[in-house]
Design a protein around this motif. Structure first.
Motif, PDB file in Angstrom:
ATOM      1  N   ASN A 155      -8.317   2.871   4.499  1.00 22.17           N
ATOM      2  CA  ASN A 155      -8.922   2.585   3.201  1.00 22.17           C
ATOM      3  C   ASN A 155      -7.951   2.666   2.028  1.00 22.17           C
ATOM      4  N   VAL A 156      -6.915   3.485   2.128  1.00 20.72           N
ATOM      5  CA  VAL A 156      -5.984   3.645   1.001  1.00 20.72           C
ATOM      6  C   VAL A 156      -5.340   2.316   0.584  1.00 20.72           C
ATOM      7  N   PRO A 157      -4.821   1.481   1.508  1.00 23.09           N
ATOM      8  CA  PRO A 157      -4.257   0.200   1.056  1.00 23.09           C
ATOM      9  C   PRO A 157      -5.285  -0.684   0.341  1.00 23.09           C
ATOM     10  N   HIS A 158      -6.533  -0.625   0.791  1.00 26.46           N
ATOM     11  CA  HIS A 158      -7.578  -1.408   0.127  1.00 26.46           C
ATOM     12  C   HIS A 158      -7.832  -0.871  -1.279  1.00 26.46           C
ATOM     13  N   TRP A 159      -7.931   0.447  -1.411  1.00 28.40           N
ATOM     14  CA  TRP A 159      -8.170   1.046  -2.727  1.00 28.40           C
ATOM     15  C   TRP A 159      -7.045   0.708  -3.694  1.00 28.40           C
ATOM     16  N   LEU A 160      -5.822   0.612  -3.176  1.00 23.21           N
ATOM     17  CA  LEU A 160      -4.679   0.304  -4.035  1.00 23.21           C
ATOM     18  C   LEU A 160      -4.633  -1.171  -4.426  1.00 23.21           C
ATOM     19  N   SER A 161      -5.356  -2.011  -3.694  1.00 21.18           N
ATOM     20  CA  SER A 161      -5.314  -3.450  -3.965  1.00 21.18           C
ATOM     21  C   SER A 161      -6.479  -3.953  -4.815  1.00 21.18           C
ATOM     22  N   VAL A 162      -7.384  -3.056  -5.207  1.00 26.82           N
ATOM     23  CA  VAL A 162      -8.523  -3.457  -6.043  1.00 26.82           C
ATOM     24  C   VAL A 162      -8.448  -2.717  -7.376  1.00 26.82           C
ATOM     25  N   PRO A 163      -9.076  -3.284  -8.432  1.00 23.20           N
ATOM     26  CA  PRO A 163      -9.044  -2.611  -9.736  1.00 23.20           C
ATOM     27  C   PRO A 163      -9.667  -1.221  -9.650  1.00 23.20           C
ATOM     28  N   PRO A 164      -9.212  -0.289 -10.424  1.00 27.47           N
ATOM     29  CA  PRO A 164      -8.255  -0.347 -11.520  1.00 27.47           C
ATOM     30  C   PRO A 164      -6.800  -0.180 -11.068  1.00 27.47           C
ATOM     31  N   LEU A 165      -6.573   0.153  -9.790  1.00 31.70           N
ATOM     32  CA  LEU A 165      -5.214   0.447  -9.340  1.00 31.70           C
ATOM     33  C   LEU A 165      -4.373  -0.803  -9.103  1.00 31.70           C
ATOM     34  N   SER A 166      -4.992  -1.938  -8.868  1.00 38.25           N
ATOM     35  CA  SER A 166      -4.222  -3.153  -8.566  1.00 38.25           C
ATOM     36  C   SER A 166      -3.322  -3.572  -9.716  1.00 38.25           C
ATOM     37  N   GLN A 167      -3.690  -3.233 -10.963  1.00 41.81           N
ATOM     38  CA  GLN A 167      -2.842  -3.590 -12.109  1.00 41.81           C
ATOM     39  C   GLN A 167      -1.613  -2.687 -12.189  1.00 41.81           C
ATOM     40  N   LEU A 168      -1.648  -1.524 -11.540  1.00 40.54           N
ATOM     41  CA  LEU A 168      -0.544  -0.572 -11.614  1.00 40.54           C
ATOM     42  C   LEU A 168       0.395  -0.658 -10.417  1.00 40.54           C
ATOM     43  N   VAL A 169      -0.119  -1.134  -9.274  1.00 35.51           N
ATOM     44  CA  VAL A 169       0.646  -1.113  -8.026  1.00 35.51           C
ATOM     45  C   VAL A 169       1.372  -2.439  -7.832  1.00 35.51           C
ATOM     46  N   LEU A 170       2.678  -2.341  -7.555  1.00 37.41           N
ATOM     47  CA  LEU A 170       3.479  -3.533  -7.296  1.00 37.41           C
ATOM     48  C   LEU A 170       3.578  -3.798  -5.798  1.00 37.41           C
ATOM     49  N   GLN A 171       3.819  -2.750  -4.999  1.00 36.90           N
ATOM     50  CA  GLN A 171       4.007  -2.930  -3.555  1.00 36.90           C
ATOM     51  C   GLN A 171       3.533  -1.684  -2.820  1.00 36.90           C
ATOM     52  N   VAL A 172       2.942  -1.891  -1.639  1.00 35.11           N
ATOM     53  CA  VAL A 172       2.541  -0.793  -0.751  1.00 35.11           C
ATOM     54  C   VAL A 172       3.159  -1.084   0.607  1.00 35.11           C
ATOM     55  N   THR A 173       3.890  -0.093   1.155  1.00 32.84           N
ATOM     56  CA  THR A 173       4.467  -0.233   2.491  1.00 32.84           C
ATOM     57  C   THR A 173       4.322   1.079   3.240  1.00 32.84           C
ATOM     58  N   SER A 174       4.388   0.997   4.553  1.00 30.93           N
ATOM     59  CA  SER A 174       4.355   2.210   5.364  1.00 30.93           C
ATOM     60  C   SER A 174       5.608   3.019   5.093  1.00 30.93           C
ATOM     61  N   ALA A 175       5.470   4.331   5.127  1.00 35.26           N
ATOM     62  CA  ALA A 175       6.590   5.214   4.818  1.00 35.26           C
ATOM     63  C   ALA A 175       7.557   5.307   5.990  1.00 35.26           C
ATOM     64  N   HIS A 176       8.797   5.686   5.682  1.00 37.11           N
ATOM     65  CA  HIS A 176       9.820   5.941   6.690  1.00 37.11           C
ATOM     66  C   HIS A 176       9.429   7.203   7.451  1.00 37.11           C
ATOM     67  N   VAL A 177       9.931   7.356   8.668  1.00 34.34           N
ATOM     68  CA  VAL A 177       9.596   8.509   9.497  1.00 34.34           C
ATOM     69  C   VAL A 177       9.934   9.822   8.785  1.00 34.34           C
ATOM     70  N   SER A 178      11.000   9.825   7.998  1.00 37.79           N
ATOM     71  CA  SER A 178      11.387  11.055   7.299  1.00 37.79           C
ATOM     72  C   SER A 178      10.380  11.457   6.218  1.00 37.79           C
ATOM     73  N   HIS A 179       9.534  10.519   5.804  1.00 40.01           N
ATOM     74  CA  HIS A 179       8.525  10.812   4.780  1.00 40.01           C
ATOM     75  C   HIS A 179       7.100  10.746   5.319  1.00 40.01           C
ATOM     76  N   GLY A 180       6.931  10.722   6.615  1.00 41.79           N
ATOM     77  CA  GLY A 180       5.575  10.745   7.176  1.00 41.79           C
ATOM     78  C   GLY A 180       5.247   9.597   8.097  1.00 41.79           C
ATOM     79  N   GLY A 181       6.076   8.566   8.155  1.00 40.38           N
ATOM     80  CA  GLY A 181       5.858   7.452   9.079  1.00 40.38           C
ATOM     81  C   GLY A 181       4.523   6.767   8.901  1.00 40.38           C
ATOM     82  N   ALA A 182       3.802   6.598  10.029  1.00 43.86           N
ATOM     83  CA  ALA A 182       2.536   5.863  10.013  1.00 43.86           C
ATOM     84  C   ALA A 182       1.421   6.619   9.297  1.00 43.86           C
ATOM     85  N   GLY A 183       1.643   7.881   8.969  1.00 42.47           N
ATOM     86  CA  GLY A 183       0.619   8.664   8.289  1.00 42.47           C
ATOM     87  C   GLY A 183       0.805   8.725   6.791  1.00 42.47           C
TER      88      GLY A 183
END
Length: 193
Positions: A155-183
């Motif tokens: 749900n987090v990627p969806h929440w980031l892609s709809v208003p009000p957050l969509s105007q603030l977010v430029l890009q969403v990607t999965s984190a590197h393993v050193s920062h949590g990976g798939a989680g």
């Protein structure tokens, strides 16, 4: 409650009745007696052309229409940021300026917490933040409707892609393993002007 048919309805019913066939055939006639022939229905100029169900449908290559995984969706999303910065971010070379951990939260608590966090980070001028969702628990009980693993992760990627957050977010990607990976997700924010 019944009503009388209007003349155009009666005519339509008569045309439909002429094109039907009997469900139960009468018993066969005795030998020697000719069976009466049924008159051929007249061609109706107002009749619709016949068709077969699905004759114009395209052949589908895939045998299913399941949704793709979240990581596939993020990987196929268009890149809206600098390619060089994106590459560094994906390799874990950029350090997030802020982070929020949504582990153990319900969706009712996580959504407002995420919204407030992203809005504060954007107003503080931060560009890269880390959103930790966790990988989620396997809750599929083997029932007829599959349950996806990781409710927040999906749900987090969806929440980031709809208003009000969509105007603030430029890009969403999965984190590197050193920062949590798939989680976890890197969220790259727009510069506020």
């Amino acid at each position: 409650m019944s009503r009388r048919l209007r003349p155009e309805e009666a005519e339509l019913w008569k045309r439909v009745a002429e094109t039907t066939e009997r469900m139960h055939r009468p018993p066969p006639r005795e030998e020697g007696k000719p069976t009466p022939k049924r008159p051929e229905p007249k061609a109706d100029p107002t009749a619709l052309p016949s068709f077969r169900l699905g004759e114009t449908a395209r052949d589908r290559a895939s045998g299913h229409d399941l949704m793709s995984s979240v990581s596939d969706g993020l990987r196929n999303a268009p890149m809206r940021m600098d390619r060089k910065t994106h590459g560094k971010m994906k390799r874990g070379k950029l350090r997030p300026e802020a982070r929020i951990d949504l582990h153990g939260m319900t969706m009712d608590r996580a959504h407002p917490a995420l919204t407030g966090f992203i809005m504060r980070a954007a107003s503080d001028g931060k560009r890269l933040v880390l959103v930790i969702t966790g990988k989620g628990k396997d809750r599929d009980g083997g029932g007829p409707i599959p349950v996806r693993r990781g409710v927040l992760r999906h749900n987090v990627p969806h929440w980031l892609s709809v208003p009000p957050l969509s105007q603030l977010v430029l890009q969403v990607t999965s984190a590197h393993v050193s920062h949590g990976g798939a989680g976890a997700y890197y969220v790259y924010l727009r510069r506020l002007r």
